[in-house]
Every structure is written in structure tokens, then in C-alpha cells.
Design an enzyme around this catalytic site. Structure first.
Site, PDB file in Angstrom:
ATOM      1  CG  ASP A  39      -8.277  -4.345  -2.617  1.00  0.00           C
ATOM      2  OD1 ASP A  39      -7.429  -3.439  -2.543  1.00  0.00           O
ATOM      3  OD2 ASP A  39      -9.481  -4.155  -2.824  1.00  0.00           O
ATOM      4  CG  HIS A  60      -2.051   0.904   1.152  1.00  0.00           C
ATOM      5  ND1 HIS A  60      -1.982   2.248   1.372  1.00  0.00           N
ATOM      6  CD2 HIS A  60      -3.327   0.632   0.787  1.00  0.00           C
ATOM      7  CE1 HIS A  60      -3.173   2.790   1.179  1.00  0.00           C
ATOM      8  NE2 HIS A  60      -4.003   1.827   0.827  1.00  0.00           N
TER       9      HIS A  60
END
Ligand code: SDX
Length: 429
Positions: free
Chosen positions: A363, A306
Site C-alpha cells: 500500500d 505486515h
């Protein structure tokens, strides 16, 4: 809050003093708005070190794995609130009273139907069109149906458009699913909750009564909450930039949907499940982890890493628990979850991932839950878009109230050709 100034110098020339601004939490920023008058600009591809705006909506501390929506921690919201309450909080800034919540819920419920002509709008798409392609089209087309809420300078119009978007996205998403599998569209039911209504529109048919499993409805509501907003991510920045020109809210949200579709962003949940299917078994995990570590191999572990979180994504923690609850309730033994769990364990102990702080993100688990619920991978990012619409529109609303609101127009570093004369084609070889 401004607490000090910094001097910029370039080739021994002082460019001026620039205020250092400090927010409620997090990093300080240098206000360089006046830097350009020196004829020199900053260069920051991907905005790794650039704050594009001031916002009061969401705070993320990537190192500590903290995510707050209007000050409320995400894990508390996921456990103690429902998605519609989170929508109210993001739009209005604080938790609603019981009366405010009931009024908001009633308003949203009464906007869930779409103009009947939108149903024929779908007919223009092939049945095998990707649902995200359809969503880009039909959401943008809403501005062709709701002319009465397009004056972006009118606060009431902006609020009605926000209601319409939050209310209609589940209806349009379910219509995409029904259209691609050839089943008739189902109307929203005003006596159902937000997530329950969405699942009913997805899986009910006119032929028989359909009861939504309460555990599945709760999991869907949590997934919506965990995806509701995430400060200035790529799609939210897209919505802000589109809105900065005065574009109508439906067009701006369609732009956000297009940006979210990318596999590096919202498309990662679909890509993650395809990756788990490609890995196939626990025995193959090491081969793929080695590929992910190979600089010459473009393969990346979808669902890991991320831009901001250099610690565990707090949403992934909640998502992991929800994933186990759903699989237990539905008594599903999903071999892909075994692969996911083993992949998580290996990746979190691997030096490469530890050194680069690559943790599972939101996700990673959402795809497994959605698959367990019976939602096809092509619909995963559509569901992300449904959930994120309230975040996008909250930032759009905030931007319109910002005293510094102006059209966004970044600079560039030009490295193209020097000036040269043009010869018409008959004079060229
Ligand atoms: C979302 O911004 C948001 O808030 C987004 C989001 C939201 O709610 O809106 O949180 C939703 O988009 C989550 C992220 C979903 N994407 C993925 O899961 C795709 C896989 N992840 C990567 O593509 C990547 O981690 C990004 C795009 C998420 C972040 O990219 P960055 O910050 O630009 O970091 P990077 O690509 O420069 O990676 C840093 C290093 C690189 O190695 P070096 O060049 O430094 O040697 O880590 C490596 C990368 O090669 N790396 C990975 C990796 N992710 C980064 N290596 C293997 N597998 C990965 N998944």
C-alpha cells in the site's frame, strides 16, 4: 503429507496423538481437528498461529519476501503477464494457452456491462457517499439481478458468477466514481483491454473521444496484478467464512469488500496518502516516526508493517519501480513522493523498524501512483477491491471443491458472568 505425530498433554493427561502435516513449502501444521473431543480447544485471537484451510492458490514466505500465485513468482507475473492472464491462473490453476486466454478474455469482455436497473440503484446514495459504501451495497445487490447463477452447488453457476464478478467490478467501480462526481456513467468498450477499459469508464465523457495513456494503462494493470490475491488475509478469510454457510457469491464478495475497507487492511493505501499529506514535508518526518514508535501514541506509519512479511513485500518492490515509471512518463514532480522516499529511507534505517521488521508494504507506493493517475484517495480501496475480487472468488471456488468443506464456526473462551437469577424490572432498583 503427514510425517509424524505429536502428543498433547494437559495436567498429565494425554489428549491424544495429532498428525503433523507438511505442504509443498512453508511451515508444518498440527492437525487438531479431533482435539475438541477431549473437551479442550485452542485459543488464538487474530489467528496468529492457525491455518484455517488447505489451499493451492497462493504461497507467501514472509521472511524471504516470496509471493507465488499457483507457483508463478509475482515479479514475473507483473512483468510478463497481464491481469486477465493472472485471473485465469488464479481461477484455473495454470497459465492459459493462447486459445484458452482468448476465449477467457472474450467471455469476461462480454460480461462487463451491468443490468441497466443497477444504474438507478445508485440513485439511492448521497453524491458524497464514500465509494466503498456504495460498492458494499451494489455488489451485494448483484444477487438481486443474477438469479440464474446462485445455486452454489452447481459448478457452472459458480463459474458464471466468477466471470460476472471479475468482469463487472471495474464497471461498478467506475460508476461509483462517476456518480460521486456527477458525471454520466460510461459503458465498457469491448475493444479495450481490462485496465484500459476501466480507465476509459473512469475518465472518458460522452462529449469527446478519450485515449488512455498506454503507460498509465500498463501501470493500472500491474496494480491490479499486485493486488490480485494474498492467501488467507482478513478479507479473503471473510469471503471463505461467509461462503461456508452456502451464501451466494455476490453476498460473499460484498462481505470481503466490507472487511477490506478497514485502515489496517485494504484501507491502508488511502490512509497512507492521508498520512503523507499530514506529514507534509521531509522536515516533519522525524516527528511522525517518533510518534509511530511511541507506545502511548496510537499513530502508526500507514503502508508499513505486515502480519506475514517480515522482509520487504515483493509487491512493494515492483510497485516502487512502477511508481517511478508513471511519474516520469507523466512528468509529475510529486512532493509527496519525496516525503515517501525519505520516509522509507529513515524508517528502513531506524532501529525500531528494523527490530520489528516493519518494511513498506504494497500500500505504500500504490497510493502515489493512483494519485498521479488522477484517482481520488476515496477510490484507492475500491481499486484494491476490484483487483482482489479474483483472489476472493478463486478461494471461494476452491473452498466449494474442498472435501473438508463445512460451515465455519470457531469456539471461544468465555470469561463472562457466572449463572445468576434475573429479577424483573419492577423488582429492581
Ligand atoms: C494489507 O494480510 C494481508 O496479506 C494483507 C495485505 C493483502 O494483500 O491482503 O497484504 C494487504 O493489509 C497490507 C497491510 C496494510 N496495513 C497497513 O499498512 C497499516 C499499518 N500496519 C499495521 O497496522 C500492522 O503492521 C498490520 C496490521 C499490517 C500488521 O499487524 P500485526 O501483524 O498484528 O502486527 P502488530 O500490529 O502486532 O505489530 C507488531 C509490532 C507492534 O509493536 P509491539 O506491540 O510488538 O511493541 O509492530 C508495531 C506494533 O506497534 N507496528 C507498527 C506498525 N505496524 C506494526 N508501529 C508503527 N507503525 C506501523 N505501521
Amino acid at each position: 503429507m503427514t510425517n509424524k505425530l505429536v502428543n498433547f498433554n494437559c495436567n498429565d493427561e494425554t489428549l491424544g496423538e495429532f498428525p503433523v502435516l507438511e505442504g509443498t513449502y512453508g511451515y508444518k501444521v498440527i492437525d487438531i481437528q479431533s482435539l475438541g473431543k477431549n473437551g479442550i480447544y485452542t485459543y488464538d485471537p487474530g489467528f496468529l498461529s492457525t491455518a484455517s484451510c488447505e489451499s493451492k492458490i497462493t504461497y507467501i514466505d514472509g521472511n524471504k519476501g516470496i509471493l507465488l500465485h499457483r507457483g508463478y513468482p509475482i515479479d514475473e507475473l507483473a512483468k510478463k503477464a497481464n491481469y486477465l492472464e493472472v485471473c485465469y491462473i488464479l481461477i484455473y490453476g495454470q497459465a492459459p494457452s493462447k486459445e484458452e486466454y482468448e476465449s477467457f478474455k472474450n467471455t469476461i469482455t462480454r460480461h462487463t456491462m451491468v443490468h441497466q436497473q443497477i444504474a438507478s440503484f445508485f440513485q439511492g446514495f448521497r453524491r458524497d457517499a464514500h465509494p466503498m459504501a456504495i460498492m458494499c451495497g451494489v455488489v451485494g445487490a448483484l444477487s438481486a439481478f443474477y438469479h440464474d447463477s446462485l445455486d452454489v452447488s452447481n459448478e457452472k453457476h459458480r463459474e458464471v458468477a466468477a466471470f460476472r464478478l471479475v468482469a463487472k467490478m471495474p464497471t461498478l467501480a467506475a460508476m461509483c466514481f462517476k456518480y460521486t462526481n456527477g458525471q454520466p456513467f460510461m459503458f465498457p468498450q469491448n475493444d479495450l483491454g481490462y485496465a484500459e477499459n476501466f480507465l476509459h469508464m473512469m475518465f472518458a465523457t460522452p462529449c469527446e473521444k478519450y485515449e488512455v495513456n498506454p503507460t498509465v494503462a500498463k501501470a493500472m494493470d500491474v496494480i491490479f496484478t499486485l493486488h490480485a490475491d494474498h492467501e488467507q488475509n482478513a478479507s479473503t478469510t471473510t469471503v471463505r467464512l461467509a461462503g461456508s454457510s452456502g451464501a451466494n457469491p455476490f453476498a460473499c464478495i460484498a462481505a470481503g469488500i466490507a472487511s477490506l475497507w478497514g485502515p489496517a487492511h485494504g484501507g491502508a493505501n488511502e490512509a497512507c496518502l492521508k498520512m503523507l499529506e499530514q506529514i507534509g514535508s521531509v522536515e516533519n518526518i522525524k516527528e511522525y516516526v517518533d510518534k509511530a514508535k511511541d507506545k502511548n501514541d496510537p499513530f502508526r506509519l500507514m503502508g508499513f508493517g505486515h502480519r506475514v512479511y517480515k522482509n520487504y513485500d515483493p509487491r512493494a518492490t515492483v510497485m516502487r519501480e512502477t511508481c517511478h515509471n508513471v511519474l516520469k512518463e507523466l512528468n509529475i514532480k510529486d512532493p509527496l513522493l519525496d516525503v515517501a522516499m525519505e520516509l522509507e529511507k529513515i524508517a528502513l534505517s531506524d532501529e525500531y523498524f528494523i527490530e520489528k521488521k516493519l518494511y513498506p508494504n504494497v500500500d505504500f507506493y500504490s497510493g502515489i501512483i493512483l494519485k498521479a493517475i488522477g484517482i481520488p484517495t476515496s477510490m484507492f480501496t475500491v481499486i484494491f477491491a476490484v483487483a482482489r475480487t479474483v483472489g476472493w472468488i478463486s478461494h471461494w471456488l476452491e473452498m466449494h471443491k474442498d472435501p473438508l468443506f463445512r460451515i465455519g464456526r470457531p469456539r471461544q473462551l468465555y470469561t463472562g458472568e457466572s449463572k445468576r437469577d434475573f429479577s424483573p424490572i419492577h423488582e429492581r432498583e
